[in-house]
Design a protein around this motif. Sequence first.
Motif: not given
Length: 213
Positions: A118-131, A154-161
């Motif tokens: 339901g939200t974007t997750i980066h390295n296991g931490i939600g951007y919007t709520d920190g959960l 599954f989609v790789d997490g880190e997107k680099k140009l």
Amino acid sequence: MKPFNCIFVIIYYVVGLVASILHPTTVEGMEKLPPSGVLLCPNHASNWDPILIALRLPINYRLHIMAKAELFRNPLLGWLLRKVGAFPVSRGNNDISSIKTSIQTIKDGDNLLIFPEGTTIHNGIGYTDGLPAHAKSGVAVIGVRTGAKLVPVFVDGEKKLFRRTRIVFGDPYEPRYTGRRGTAEEMQKIADDILEAAYALGGQQVGGKPLCG
């Protein structure tokens, strides 16, 4: 049903060309995808995720995407999103309209993409709520009520140009529940299982942590 017209075709190929240069992708498991009535359930690490997934599917796959309502506030972007079959959902609210649209999409025989987190997750931490990453039960409710074929992605997490992003489609998931619609606890278990299956396709646990080590 998603409009399949000249505007859609132009957008598909133009955006596809740009995306293939900025974020090239490799795909695994495409042969596992059923042709219709599919509920794609990917992990969510970037706003690029739905675009990269959609562009690797056949142009006639008739995919719809549940997208956060904030993206539709820009008139041009909102118009573009609607042209490619996306519809808004108000996060944090009981958005009945988006649920009805989701259910009707599957019943029409089209395919739908929803992010269980339901939200974007980066390295296991939600951007919007920190959960930590956590599945919302809504994806299971929609799947059960429509009889959709739930497919973890599954989609790789880190997107680099200019660096390749891996997309992996898994085997359709068979939900287990009691009665016609199951219990709230069963719906949460199904949502948790499908999210866990999505991360496992990339060799990770929920939240992006490696399965080993």
